[in-house]
Design a protein around this motif. Structure first.
Motif, PDB file in Angstrom:
ATOM      1  N   ALA A 115       0.823  -1.120  -0.057  1.00 36.80           N
ATOM      2  CA  ALA A 115      -0.139   0.093   0.026  1.00 36.80           C
ATOM      3  C   ALA A 115       0.866   1.295  -0.122  1.00 36.80           C
ATOM      4  O   ALA A 115       2.043   1.254   0.643  1.00 36.80           O
ATOM      5  CB  ALA A 115      -0.837   0.009   1.006  1.00 36.80           C
ATOM      6  N   ALA A 118      -6.771   6.455  -2.448  1.00 37.90           N
ATOM      7  CA  ALA A 118      -7.661   6.224  -3.626  1.00 37.90           C
ATOM      8  C   ALA A 118      -8.728   5.276  -3.481  1.00 37.90           C
ATOM      9  O   ALA A 118     -10.001   5.052  -3.641  1.00 37.90           O
ATOM     10  CB  ALA A 118      -7.059   5.855  -4.825  1.00 37.90           C
ATOM     11  N   GLY A 119      -8.316   4.215  -2.879  1.00 40.38           N
ATOM     12  CA  GLY A 119      -9.159   3.048  -2.387  1.00 40.38           C
ATOM     13  C   GLY A 119      -9.682   2.616  -3.457  1.00 40.38           C
ATOM     14  O   GLY A 119      -9.180   2.472  -4.882  1.00 40.38           O
ATOM     15  N   ALA A 120     -10.999   1.945  -3.310  1.00 40.11           N
ATOM     16  CA  ALA A 120     -11.796   1.618  -4.508  1.00 40.11           C
ATOM     17  C   ALA A 120     -12.739   2.631  -5.429  1.00 40.11           C
ATOM     18  O   ALA A 120     -13.423   2.250  -6.084  1.00 40.11           O
ATOM     19  CB  ALA A 120     -12.602   0.275  -4.191  1.00 40.11           C
ATOM     20  N   GLY A 121     -12.411   3.846  -4.855  1.00 43.51           N
ATOM     21  CA  GLY A 121     -13.249   4.853  -5.542  1.00 43.51           C
ATOM     22  C   GLY A 121     -14.271   5.633  -4.828  1.00 43.51           C
ATOM     23  O   GLY A 121     -15.191   6.217  -5.069  1.00 43.51           O
ATOM     24  N   ALA A 122     -14.630   4.790  -3.596  1.00 45.21           N
ATOM     25  CA  ALA A 122     -15.682   5.297  -2.745  1.00 45.21           C
ATOM     26  C   ALA A 122     -15.203   6.461  -1.724  1.00 45.21           C
ATOM     27  O   ALA A 122     -14.298   6.605  -1.342  1.00 45.21           O
ATOM     28  CB  ALA A 122     -16.287   3.995  -2.015  1.00 45.21           C
ATOM     29  N   ALA A 148      -1.095   6.968  -1.775  1.00 45.33           N
ATOM     30  CA  ALA A 148      -1.923   7.369  -2.601  1.00 45.33           C
ATOM     31  C   ALA A 148      -2.948   6.139  -2.984  1.00 45.33           C
ATOM     32  O   ALA A 148      -4.267   6.324  -3.119  1.00 45.33           O
ATOM     33  CB  ALA A 148      -1.156   7.565  -4.082  1.00 45.33           C
ATOM     34  N   SER A 149      -2.751   4.925  -2.963  1.00 41.21           N
ATOM     35  CA  SER A 149      -3.479   3.936  -2.888  1.00 41.21           C
ATOM     36  C   SER A 149      -4.443   3.776  -1.861  1.00 41.21           C
ATOM     37  O   SER A 149      -5.715   3.495  -2.078  1.00 41.21           O
ATOM     38  CB  SER A 149      -2.788   2.604  -3.031  1.00 41.21           C
ATOM     39  OG  SER A 149      -2.139   2.055  -1.896  1.00 41.21           O
ATOM     40  N   ARG A 150      -4.078   4.243  -0.562  1.00 40.36           N
ATOM     41  CA  ARG A 150      -4.914   4.073   0.647  1.00 40.36           C
ATOM     42  C   ARG A 150      -5.761   5.323   0.380  1.00 40.36           C
ATOM     43  O   ARG A 150      -7.416   5.249   0.662  1.00 40.36           O
ATOM     44  CB  ARG A 150      -4.260   4.520   1.885  1.00 40.36           C
ATOM     45  CG  ARG A 150      -3.444   3.343   2.204  1.00 40.36           C
ATOM     46  CD  ARG A 150      -3.006   3.506   3.891  1.00 40.36           C
ATOM     47  NE  ARG A 150      -2.213   2.457   4.346  1.00 40.36           N
ATOM     48  CZ  ARG A 150      -0.833   2.417   4.362  1.00 40.36           C
ATOM     49  NH1 ARG A 150      -0.048   3.638   4.089  1.00 40.36           N
ATOM     50  NH2 ARG A 150      -0.144   1.507   4.563  1.00 40.36           N
ATOM     51  N   THR A 156     -15.702   7.383   2.425  1.00 38.95           N
ATOM     52  CA  THR A 156     -15.400   6.455   3.592  1.00 38.95           C
ATOM     53  C   THR A 156     -16.608   6.180   4.378  1.00 38.95           C
ATOM     54  O   THR A 156     -16.875   5.222   5.029  1.00 38.95           O
ATOM     55  CB  THR A 156     -14.261   7.179   4.554  1.00 38.95           C
ATOM     56  OG1 THR A 156     -14.767   8.420   4.714  1.00 38.95           O
ATOM     57  CG2 THR A 156     -13.019   7.047   3.674  1.00 38.95           C
ATOM     58  N   SER A 157     -17.810   7.046   4.262  1.00 41.30           N
ATOM     59  CA  SER A 157     -18.872   6.994   4.971  1.00 41.30           C
ATOM     60  C   SER A 157     -19.897   6.377   4.438  1.00 41.30           C
ATOM     61  O   SER A 157     -20.074   6.846   3.138  1.00 41.30           O
ATOM     62  CB  SER A 157     -19.297   8.142   5.913  1.00 41.30           C
ATOM     63  OG  SER A 157     -20.458   8.023   6.302  1.00 41.30           O
ATOM     64  N   ASP A 158     -20.786   5.734   4.904  1.00 42.80           N
ATOM     65  CA  ASP A 158     -22.001   5.128   4.127  1.00 42.80           C
ATOM     66  C   ASP A 158     -23.208   5.756   4.862  1.00 42.80           C
ATOM     67  O   ASP A 158     -24.284   5.356   4.482  1.00 42.80           O
ATOM     68  CB  ASP A 158     -22.253   3.909   4.019  1.00 42.80           C
ATOM     69  CG  ASP A 158     -23.035   3.134   3.230  1.00 42.80           C
ATOM     70  OD1 ASP A 158     -23.369   3.914   2.388  1.00 42.80           O
ATOM     71  OD2 ASP A 158     -23.353   1.779   3.061  1.00 42.80           O
ATOM     72  N   ASN A 159     -23.058   6.992   5.511  1.00 45.05           N
ATOM     73  CA  ASN A 159     -24.214   7.466   6.257  1.00 45.05           C
ATOM     74  C   ASN A 159     -24.901   8.634   5.400  1.00 45.05           C
ATOM     75  O   ASN A 159     -24.925   9.873   5.914  1.00 45.05           O
ATOM     76  CB  ASN A 159     -23.595   8.272   7.658  1.00 45.05           C
ATOM     77  CG  ASN A 159     -23.455   6.988   8.619  1.00 45.05           C
ATOM     78  OD1 ASN A 159     -24.110   6.177   8.870  1.00 45.05           O
ATOM     79  ND2 ASN A 159     -22.148   7.015   9.082  1.00 45.05           N
ATOM     80  N   ASP A 160     -25.541   8.262   4.434  1.00 47.49           N
ATOM     81  CA  ASP A 160     -26.566   9.141   3.521  1.00 47.49           C
ATOM     82  C   ASP A 160     -27.675   8.367   2.994  1.00 47.49           C
ATOM     83  O   ASP A 160     -27.797   6.862   3.289  1.00 47.49           O
ATOM     84  CB  ASP A 160     -25.891   9.634   2.754  1.00 47.49           C
ATOM     85  CG  ASP A 160     -25.161   9.139   1.585  1.00 47.49           C
ATOM     86  OD1 ASP A 160     -25.082   7.708   1.507  1.00 47.49           O
ATOM     87  OD2 ASP A 160     -24.918   9.472   0.525  1.00 47.49           O
TER      88      ASP A 160
END
Lengths: 566, 216
Positions: free
Chosen positions: B199, B206-210, B202-204, B212-216
């Protein structure tokens, strides 16, 4: 009886036209999408639904079993509902906790099965399942809508249409695993069952049952909160909820790694289009059905929201396309010869890629008798293309490379933007990632996901070989090209197996790869969150499992017109 | 632990690539281990041992060359994955009766999936004979005559590959080929690990493009 298409009239579209990322990234769901195929089968075979368990407590924690029973087998979704603190809610595949977790069980689970699953399914990747499980998945609540709907129902009110449509789902799945993942049944072990003949049927069945569970869960929690005042959702409004899904780079390599499957999906769609374009005349009832679905499609598009600038532009173009289509149809009543082909040929120059590809889906709707049988051709056995024909001559291999990868042979691969990206697997997450070749030390770990660049390199490295030399001899010397020779030989036999675009170019959009695959699943309302991450809606407007028998749901993806009786 | 065939294929493919084989050869190694596991044989374990043995050996030392009808390698011991792929590339010749003899070969049972790939689609029987033991791939399954233990040996002095018109022998004892012993799976994981990029910041990010939060 429909007139029969004369398929010598119109050939399927050229792969060089179809297999471009911008076009594939404009595909829409259709009658051949796997959700549509699934629900047609469940209806035709009269599958029966029941709910053997719904043991969810007042805090929304517990398990439930949702079962569908068909002619010879039953399948059960085992759902676990959890109490997840907001700070742990993450869409990412690397999350460790979710609002709900699921397994699709082959048959009816015993208490011992439920106990075993309860120790493994909530942990997802950190757990382990067996060949009795066909799919493992999880979902998170839409924070915007989930509590709001509970609140409304608890107070005896229905949520507003606009609030429902703004999100479109109460939970979104963040991964749906199938085919041998985490120890689950291999695809090969269930592929001979008629209900799994089409691709991804177990996964789609799982999501279909998840949607039923999630709506039941919300109504349960509203009853807990509101007691006697609480109401259930109005059935028509209830169907406006789908299941969301959030997908990133992890899914992107799939189409590149399954070339024969990709071919079979695209070929089915292209053959369907060619059959309709070959019809000499249009039947009045099919013209009427086409006008109906076109009007319903308008509503469908009107409920499609995205904040992503690229998708906003595409939606604006799509709405303009629909206006153009209306104008065309006021001038042409489709009573002339070859009306569908005339419409198509007009659309090829008049409409955007979004509009053209939507038209494919719309043309399919009235023509189920010409299209639906093609679903049976969409599975693939990738091993059929696995063996290399070592006796092939180098001259023939060169011909294939010219034919399939002509664009790549003309690309300047030395230009920095031509090879800007690297597909690799990250050590930390063990998931596919895209890196920048010129800025990060990742090239050493590159996955073979750029067939064009690799084909050009192969072409270059065999330029001095005698034309009559067998491929076998060359591969012994150049083992680094073995993967690409295999692909090229597959692509020579399966015309739509290979994407005719640069999958590592600086301006490549991974969301195009995602949308291609997801459209074949039957997903709608693509909402890119970045150029490599997309949210979608699944089974929106579909019947619920207990409505399969009573409801007529032809063309279910497109919302019914106001005033129409369903 | 019981593995699905899909998992065995994927891990073995990555491990073979991590050991230095090309992607194309690694794909075939994954399929070979999977095929053996499906037949109830310890494909992943043999592959793990082979990759350890050949770790660091250049391709040039392993690749077969034919001298007077016998395949040999510069390093003295043939790799069954490279030789197996080469056999498949010459499937038509072998199916037409051209017998092949391999000189000293490591983990000869790993040749069986490749021989099966030649035999099965053509409805032929192909025999692998090593140290007095014969394993025959038939369209109906595997039969063997001789000492089953020889099949698992780490090296065979010679292996002959012949078309057989009347295979003789008994069915192989069936065991669970999907059970991978922990030693073997850790070797395979270690080789697979070499294909993963460390890792970076930069890779951390960018991740998979998402987000970090899913709270919406």
């Amino acid at each position: 009886m429909d007139p029969q298409p004369d398929t010598s009239r119109v050939a399927p579209r050229d792969p060089a036209t179809v297999m471009r990322l911008a076009r594939m990234g404009s595909f829409h769901q259709s009658r051949l999408s796997f959700m549509r195929v699934l629900l047609r089968r469940l209806k035709a075979e009269n599958w029966r639904f029941d709910r053997p368990a719904f043991q969810i407590d007042d805090s929304g924690v517990g398990h439930a079993i949702y079962r569908l029973t068909g002619p010879t087998r039953a399948y059960s979704l085992v759902a676990f509902a959890h109490d997840l603190p907001p700070e742990q809610r993450s869409d990412r595949v690397i999350a460790t906790a979710w609002d709900a977790t699921f397994a699709l069980f082959d048959g009816t689970p015993t208490k011992a099965d439920i106990d075993r699953l309860s120790r493994n399914i909530p942990k997802q990747e950190a757990g382990r399942v067996r060949a009795t499980e066909l799919s493992v998945s999880r979902a998170n609540r839409s924070v915007r809508l989930f509590d709001h709907v509970i609140q409304c129902l608890a107070q005896g009110k229905q949520p507003k249409d606009a609030d429902v449509d703004a999100v479109g789902y109460l939970m979104r799945t963040t991964a749906v695993y199938g085919s041998g993942k985490l120890g689950a049944a291999d695809r090969e072990s269930i592929a001979d069952r008629p209900e799994f003949a089409a691709p991804f049927q177990a996964e789609m069945l799982s999501v279909f049952l998840i949607r039923g569970f999630v709506l039941d869960l919300v109504e349960h929690l509203a009853r807990v909160k509101g007691g006697d005042r609480a109401v259930a959702l109005d059935p028509a409004l209830r169907r406006r909820f789908g299941i969301g899904n959030s997908t990133g780079l992890g899914m992107a390599p799939f189409l590149l790694n399954h070339p024969i499957l990709l071919n079979n999906w695209i070929a089915a769609r292209e053959i369907g289009l060619a059959r309709i374009r070959s019809l000499p005349t249009a039947q009045p009832q099919n013209i009427a059905a086409f006008h109906d679905i076109r009007a319903r499609a308008r509503q469908h598009i009107a409920r499609w929201h995205s904040e992503h600038p690229v998708q906003q532009q595409k939606l604006a173009a799509l709405n303009a396309d629909l206006d153009q289509l209306d104008a065309y149809l006021t001038l042409h009543d489709l009573s002339d010869q070859n009306p569908w082909n005339r419409l198509w040929v007009w659309a090829e120059t008049a409409l955007s890629l979004e509009g053209q590809e939507l038209l494919v889906s719309l043309l399919f709707e009235p023509h189920g008798t010409l299209v639906d049988d093609l679903a049976a051709t969409m599975s693939a056995d990738e091993t059929e293309g696995f063996r290399i024909d070592g006796g092939m001559s180098i001259a023939r291999l060169r011909e294939i490379l010219h034919d399939i990868y002509g664009w790549a042979l003309e690309t300047d691969w030395a230009a920095p933007e031509a090879q800007a990206l690297v597909w690799y697997t990250s050590e930390e997450k063990l998931e596919p990632r895209l890196g920048n070749r010129h800025e990060e030390p990742v090239a050493l770990y590159e996955q073979p996901l750029c067939p064009g660049r690799d084909a050009a390199a192969l072409y270059n490295d065999i330029s001095d070989e005698p034309g009559d030399a067998p491929v076998a001899a060359v591969l012994l010397r150049l083992p680094q090209h073995r993967h690409t020779v295999r692909r090229a030989q597959i692509a020579a036999r399966y015309p739509y197996a290979e994407i005719r675009d640069n999958t590592i170019a600086a301006d490549m959009l991974p969301i195009d790869l995602l949308r291609t695959k997801l459209s074949f699943f039957g997903a709608c309302h693509f909402d890119p969150r970045s150029d490599r991450w997309v949210r979608i809606n699944m089974f929106r407007n579909a019947p619920f499992p207990d409505e399969l028998e009573t409801l007529d749901f032809a063309g279910w993806t497109y919302p019914p017109l106001a005033g129409s009786v369903k | 632990m019981i593995w699905s065939l899909n998992e065995i294929d994927a891990l073995c493919r990555k491990a073979a690539k991590g050991s230095g084989l090309s992607w194309g050869l690694a794909e075939e190694a994954g399929k070979a281990a999977r095929w053996l596991a499906e037949q109830g044989m310890p494909g992943p374990t043999l592959l793990a041992q082979l990759l350890k043995r050949n770790d660091g050996t250049p391709y040039a030392d392993l690749v077969p060359s034919e001298v007077d009808g016998v395949w040999t390698s510069a390093g003295g011991t043939l790799c069954p994955l490279i030789a197996g792929a080469a056999l498949c590339d010459r499937a038509e010749k072998i199916a037409n009766g051209a017998d092949v003899t391999l000189a000293r070969t490591a983990f000869p049972l790993l040749l069986a999936p490749y021989a099966d790939a030649i035999a099965r689609p053509r409805g032929l029987c192909i025999a692998l004979t090593l140290q007095g033991t014969t394993l025959t791939l038939t369209p109906g399954g595997l039969v063997f005559a001789g000492d089953a233990v020889a099949l698992l040996s780490p090296v065979a002095k010679t292996v002959s590959i012949t078309i057989e018109s009347q295979p003789k022998g008994a069915a192989l004892p069936i065991r669970n080929g999907r059970e991978i012993p922990p030693e073997a799976s850790s070797v395979l994981h270690a080789f697979a690990h070499r294909t993963y990029a460390p890792a970076t910041e930069a890779s951390r990010a960018a991740g998979a493009g998402a987000g970090t939060s899913d709270n919406d």
